[in-house]
Structure formats: structure tokens, C-alpha cells
Write a protein that holds these residues in place. Structure first.
Motif, PDB file in Angstrom:
ATOM      1  N   THR A   4      55.994   8.115 -18.901  1.00 19.19           N
ATOM      2  CA  THR A   4      57.038   7.858 -17.909  1.00 19.19           C
ATOM      3  C   THR A   4      58.232   8.777 -18.113  1.00 19.19           C
ATOM      4  N   MET A  39      59.366  -5.810 -12.582  1.00 20.40           N
ATOM      5  CA  MET A  39      59.802  -5.949 -11.195  1.00 20.40           C
ATOM      6  C   MET A  39      61.184  -6.595 -11.127  1.00 20.40           C
ATOM      7  N   MET A  57      63.881  -4.195 -12.444  1.00 18.32           N
ATOM      8  CA  MET A  57      64.148  -3.120 -11.490  1.00 18.32           C
ATOM      9  C   MET A  57      64.944  -3.626 -10.293  1.00 18.32           C
ATOM     10  N   LEU A 105      57.136   8.021 -10.462  1.00 18.22           N
ATOM     11  CA  LEU A 105      58.276   7.259 -10.966  1.00 18.22           C
ATOM     12  C   LEU A 105      59.562   8.062 -10.862  1.00 18.22           C
ATOM     13  N   ARG A 164      63.189   3.514 -12.639  1.00 16.88           N
ATOM     14  CA  ARG A 164      61.942   2.754 -12.762  1.00 16.88           C
ATOM     15  C   ARG A 164      61.222   3.074 -14.072  1.00 16.88           C
ATOM     16  N   ALA A 178      63.085   1.037 -16.673  1.00 20.13           N
ATOM     17  CA  ALA A 178      62.752  -0.383 -16.568  1.00 20.13           C
ATOM     18  C   ALA A 178      61.370  -0.663 -17.163  1.00 20.13           C
ATOM     19  N   ALA A 179      60.383   0.174 -16.825  1.00 18.77           N
ATOM     20  CA  ALA A 179      59.019  -0.038 -17.317  1.00 18.77           C
ATOM     21  C   ALA A 179      58.955   0.069 -18.837  1.00 18.77           C
ATOM     22  N   ALA A 208      57.436  -2.075 -11.779  1.00 22.11           N
ATOM     23  CA  ALA A 208      58.656  -1.354 -11.432  1.00 22.11           C
ATOM     24  C   ALA A 208      58.451  -0.507 -10.181  1.00 22.11           C
ATOM     25  N   GLY A 209      57.278   0.108 -10.059  1.00 20.35           N
ATOM     26  CA  GLY A 209      57.013   0.959  -8.906  1.00 20.35           C
ATOM     27  C   GLY A 209      56.888   0.189  -7.614  1.00 20.35           C
ATOM     28  N   THR A 230      58.626  -2.136  -6.550  1.00 16.73           N
ATOM     29  CA  THR A 230      59.920  -2.480  -5.941  1.00 16.73           C
ATOM     30  C   THR A 230      60.348  -1.424  -4.923  1.00 16.73           C
ATOM     31  N   ARG A 231      59.765  -0.243  -4.977  1.00 17.40           N
ATOM     32  CA  ARG A 231      60.073   0.767  -3.955  1.00 17.40           C
ATOM     33  C   ARG A 231      59.446   0.343  -2.641  1.00 17.40           C
TER      34      ARG A 231
END
Length: 331
Positions: free
Chosen positions: A31, A149, A152, A247, A251, A254-255, A286-287, A289-290
């Protein structure tokens, strides 16, 4: 004869530890590399150092792994069971690395132990397997997904009025800390699993008592996983860092932060969890949430299938390895 087999098992265990390092290097750095917070070599160097440090910080997970099975029969036979489990886990690690799939070295090792124990008539401690292995292995990715999630969403709210460029720059700097925390947790978890297998071999051979963890075992396992991490797992890094979702620094932070926290709590509870499953689930959480469509669910589905196959697949490989070792004359 027993001493020679013990030496062979220790060497094979350290080879597994090395493959664990390069197989799971992506867990700690993918990441950060994908968001350009760190260059690949700097990230791997950081991960290698923190893996070594993390391996020195506890022994609870090692004790749990050493209590999963009790090999039956003579010392030589028991050592053959452990050797078969390790060979299966190594084969699974190399095969999934070749395919670029971030599967679990933890599942591969535990599946190998269970497969070799069952085919050899050894005792499996199902209470330990279910309570301290299976339940945490199942819960950790679910918790990682949900917490990543939530974290984020909280970050998006806190920084909703901040300038995107400044925010991204700040989180790139913060990812140095979150990547270090992730690598520390990986060492705390995965290096101890190798220590546990070596201790199990020493107990079977009569060179250690349950609960013992010699310093040389700790240092050897820490060194092997650090060297493997430095070697890097570039194939898996591409999958984890780019193929699941592109990412951004918040994010990624957060991950990594959530995954590291889950691993620390699990280690405190003596639970060996999968660092691969935890960070991958946190990346997806986390992803998402986009927007849900930002996650490449086809890739995620392939990874999930790999996860489901790891325990039975490595158990089958261990059973085959035990059969081969028996045919060539090992007790």
C-alpha cells in the motif's frame, strides 16, 4: 539419526520462514509503494528491519502453534510429521507467489500440520485449533474490513474541508509510520509461527520442554523472515497494491493502521492470524468507501477462492509429503 532429522527440520523451517518473508513482504509495503509514500527498496528495508524487531517482542503465538498437534510414535516419526507439514507449506507459498496470489502462509502452515497429523495418526488438539486458530483466522479479515471502512469514513469526515493536495502529502508521510507498524505486526505474528514449529520439533526430539523458546530459535527465525522480506514479493505486491483497487494515501494509511492493530490484539490473545487476509480485507474495506465499483471484485473473488483452498490444499500436500518421506525410508 534423530539429531540429523532435527537439524533438517530446523533448516526446512527456516526456509519456510524465508519464503514467508518474501511471500508476505507485500503485506507490509504494497500500500505504501502503490501510493508512492515510499520507494520499493526503502519500503522493503523498513519492513525487513521492523519484521526482525517484531519477531523479538513475544512468544505467545509460537506457543500456540507448538500446541496444535502432538506427533505420534517415535521421535523420528514425529519429526517426519513436522517435516511433511513444512514442505507442504513451502510448496504452497511458492505456488501462490508464482501466481501472484496473496494467500495465507499461516493457513498453509496450519493446514500442513493438520494434514500430516491426520494421515500419520497423530493427535490433533481440536480445542486449540478451533478456539485459538480457526475462530481468529475467520474473524480477523471480517474485523479488518469493517474497521478499515469505519476508520476511512471517519478520516473523510475529519478532513472534508482540507485541501486534497496537502492532505495527501500528510498521509504519505504518515504511511511511513503505518507501514512500519504493519511490518512490526507481521514479525510479531509470522516469525513466531516458525518459532513454534521449531520448538515443536525440539520437543518431539527431546531437546526442549513445552513452553520453552530458546534464544537461538528466536534470532534464527527473525533473521530468516527479515532476509525473505528484503528479497521482496513483487508479484504479490502488484496484486495487493494495484489490482484490487488503486489506493490513495489516506486509504493506504487506514488499511495499514487497522491491519496492524488487529495483529497486535491477536498476538496479545495468543491467536495466530493471517497477516495476508487481514491487510487484504482492510484494503478492500478502505477502498470500498470511495465507491463499491472502485474495488475490482473479480480479483478479490480470485483471492477469496485461494484463501478457501489454502487449508485443504496444504493439508493434502502434507499428506502426500508424508507418504513420500515414508517411502524413502524416514520413520
Amino acid at each position: 539419526m534423530d539429531l540429523a532429522i532435527i537439524v533438517a527440520v530446523v533448516v526446512i523451517a527456516l526456509v519456510f520462514d524465508y519464503t514467508n518473508g518474501f511471500h508476505d513482504a507485500a503485506n507490509a509495503v504494497a500500500t505504501s509503494v502503490s501510493t508512492r509514500a515510499l520507494t520499493p527498496r526503502v519500503a522493503l528495508a523498513l519492513a525487513a528491519v521492523m519484521n526482525f524487531v517484531g519477531a523479538l517482542l513475544g512468544q505467545a503465538v509460537a506457543v500456540t502453534i507448538s500446541e496444535v498437534v502432538t506427533p505420534s510414535g517415535s521421535a523420528s516419526h514425529g519429526l517426519t510429521v513436522v517435516m511433511a507439514a513444512l514442505l507442504a507449506a513451502i510448496a504452497w507459498n511458492i505456488g501462490t507467489w508464482w501466481r501472484g496470489l496473496p494467500s495465507s502462509s499461516s493457513h498453509a502452515l496450519i493446514g500442513g500440520l493438520l494434514g500430516a497429523a491426520l494421515v500419520s495418526g497423530s493427535l490433533v488438539h481440536w480445542g486449540v485449533v478451533l478456539g485459538r486458530v480457526v475462530v481468529p483466522l475467520v474473524l480477523s479479515p471480517l474485523v479488518g474490513f469493517a474497521l478499515a471502512m469505519l476508520v476511512m469514513v471517519a478520516l473523510m469526515w475529519v478532513f472534508r474541508r482540507s485541501a486534497p493536495q496537502r492532505t495527501y502529502r500528510g498521509f504519505r508521510m504518515a504511511q511511513t509510520l503505518s507501514a512500519a507498524a504493519m511490518a512490526l505486526g507481521h514479525g510479531l505474528q509470522d516469525a513466531q509461527k516458525t518459532m513454534g514449529v521449531i520448538v515443536l520439533a525440539l520437543i518431539v526430539g527431546g531437546y526442549a520442554q513445552p513452553g520453552d523458546l530458546p534464544l537461538w530459535v528466536v534470532l534464527a527465525a527473525a533473521t530468516a523472515i527479515s532476509l525473505g522480506t528484503w528479497a521482496g514479493g513483487w508479484r504479490i505486491m502488484r496484486t495487493l497494491g494495484r489490482r484490487i483497487i488503486d489506493l490513495d494515501p489516506p486509504r493506504g494509511f487506514a488499511a495499514e493502521s487497522v491491519a496492524a492493530s488487529v495483529m497486535y490484539v491477536a498476538a496479545a490473545l495468543h491467536a495466530p492470524v493471517s497477516t495476508t487476509h487481514t491487510i487484504t480485507s482492510a484494503v478492500v474495506g478502505a477502498g470500498a468507501t470511495r465507491r463499491l465499483t472502485a474495488v475490482r471484485w473479480g480479483v478479490a473473488r480470485s483471492i477469496a477462492i485461494g484463501w478457501a483452498l489454502t487449508l485443504p490444499g496444504s493439508a493434502l500436500l502434507a499428506a502426500l509429503a508424508y507418504g513420500v518421506l515414508s517411502l524413502v525410508g524416514l520413520p
